[in-house]
Scaffold this motif. Sequence first.
Motif, mmCIF file in Angstrom:
data_model
loop_
_atom_site.group_PDB
_atom_site.id
_atom_site.type_symbol
_atom_site.label_atom_id
_atom_site.label_comp_id
_atom_site.label_asym_id
_atom_site.label_seq_id
_atom_site.Cartn_x
_atom_site.Cartn_y
_atom_site.Cartn_z
ATOM 1 N N HIS A 53 -87.622 31.074 -55.928
ATOM 2 C CA HIS A 53 -86.969 31.391 -57.096
ATOM 3 C C HIS A 53 -86.718 32.733 -57.626
ATOM 4 C CE1 HIS A 53 -87.066 29.862 -61.757
ATOM 5 N NE2 HIS A 53 -86.326 30.954 -61.593
ATOM 6 N N HIS A 55 -83.121 35.617 -58.601
ATOM 7 C CA HIS A 55 -82.009 35.741 -59.256
ATOM 8 C C HIS A 55 -81.167 36.911 -58.422
ATOM 9 C CE1 HIS A 55 -82.788 32.257 -61.594
ATOM 10 N NE2 HIS A 55 -84.003 32.937 -61.849
ATOM 11 N N LYS A 144 -79.305 23.713 -59.883
ATOM 12 C CA LYS A 144 -80.284 23.910 -60.949
ATOM 13 C C LYS A 144 -79.799 23.305 -62.325
ATOM 14 C CE LYS A 144 -83.035 27.495 -63.377
ATOM 15 N NZ LYS A 144 -83.719 28.495 -63.197
ATOM 16 N N HIS A 246 -91.358 27.096 -62.791
ATOM 17 C CA HIS A 246 -92.324 27.687 -63.439
ATOM 18 C C HIS A 246 -93.507 26.785 -63.617
ATOM 19 C CE1 HIS A 246 -89.364 30.631 -64.272
ATOM 20 N NE2 HIS A 246 -88.783 30.053 -64.838
ATOM 21 N N ASP A 302 -89.025 34.792 -59.768
ATOM 22 C CA ASP A 302 -88.087 34.821 -60.914
ATOM 23 C C ASP A 302 -87.496 36.256 -60.869
ATOM 24 O OD1 ASP A 302 -86.497 33.576 -62.780
ATOM 25 O OD2 ASP A 302 -87.997 33.644 -64.408
HETATM 26 ZN ZN LIG Z 1 -85.392 31.975 -63.094
#
Ligand SMILES: [Zn+2]
Length: 372
Positions: A53, A55, A144, A246, A302
Motif C-alpha cells: 500500500h 502511492h 482500488k 487499513h 500508505d
Molecule cells: Zn492509501
Amino acid sequence: MKKLALLIPLAFIACGRHFKSPAAAAATAAVVSGPFTAAEARAFAALEPIDTHSHVYAANPAFNSMLARLHLHLLTICLYDNRDPFLKNLQHEIIAARRFVASDPGHAAWCTSFNPFRYGHPGFAARAARLINRDFAHGAIAVKIWKNVGMELKNSRGQYVMPDDPAFEPIFRDIAARHKTLVAHLAEPDSCWKPLDPASPDYWYYTHNPVWYMYKRPGAPAKAEILRARDHLVAENPRLRVVGAHFGSLESNFPQLGRRLDRYPNFAVDMAARMPYVMMLPRQEAIAFIEKYQHRLLYGTDLGFMSGDNPQPVIQRWESNDARDWRFLATDDWVSYRGKKYQGLGLPPRVLANIYHNNAVRWFPGILGAKP
Ligand SMILES: [Zn+2]
C-alpha cells in the motif's frame, strides 16, 4: 547492542524476559529510532519485503536505489479523489504510476482505479470495466475502490451510494474473472464518527481533512452501514480477492476483524498507516492476533512520493517508518509513538515472512513481476 528477536525463540521472549512489570520495563527501556542499522537492513532485505500500500507517482534514481538496497517491493495504488487537484485526474495519475513501474519493474507494481462519480451515467460499469481492462493490459494487478463510495458519492435522490450498490457489481465480477484483486479502502477509523479526541491517532487527519469527518454530519451513513455493505460485496463475490486497506477499517476492533476473516476466505487486510493501533493493544493480544491471522495480514505503509517532492526527505521518512515498523514487528526493542513507548512484538520468522512477503504474492498475483 540490539538483538533481533527473530533469532530468539518466541517462547523465550514470552516467558523468560518479562519478569518486570510492563510499566517498570517501559520506564527504563531505551527507545530505538531512526533509519535501519546495517544489521537490521540485512534482516529486513532478506525477506524481500513487499509494501502492498503505497502511492508513488515519481520515477527517481535515488528513491529506486533505496528500494534496491532494502530489496523493497512496492505496490503503488491509484485512486480517484475529485477533491484533490492531482488525484482527480486519474489518467495523469495512471501515467505517473506506470512511469514509476517502468523505472524499476523489479521493485514496483501498480493498482488502477475507476471514477465512481460516473455512477448513474449510461454504461457506467461497462466503461469502467473497459478502462480497467486496458490497465490490466498495461500491467495493473489490482483495482482500488475508495472511501468516497459510502462517504461522498450520492445518487440522484441525494442518498449516499454504498459499495455493494448493484451498479458496481459488473466491475467486481470482471475483476474476479481476470483473476485480479480488489483493494477496498471503505469507511474510516471509528474516530471519524466520534467527537474529536487529541489522544486519537487520527486527530491530526480529521482536524486537517474535515471534509472526511462524519461526526454529526446530517444524513451521513453510520460506519456499521458502510462495513455491512463492504462485507456484502465480499460475500457476494466469493471468487474475488478483496484486500481491505487499513485493517479493513477495523483497527480498533481486532476481534470483529477476526470474525470477518473467519467468515470470508476471500478477504485479507493490509496494515497500512494503522500500526499505532497494534502498538496500543496489550502486547500478548497483538502477538496472538497476528499469529492467528498470519496468512491474512499484508504489510503496507500508505507512504507517498509525488513527482515534485524533494527525494531526500521522502527517502529518510520512508526508511525511518519502515525501520520503526520492522523493530515493532520483528524485534523486542522499544519504539516510540507520540511520546509513548511500546515494546516490539518479536514475531517469529515464519510469521514475518508471511506478513512481509508470502501473503502479498498470494493475494496480489503478479506483484513481483508486473509488466511496465
Ligand atoms: Zn492509501
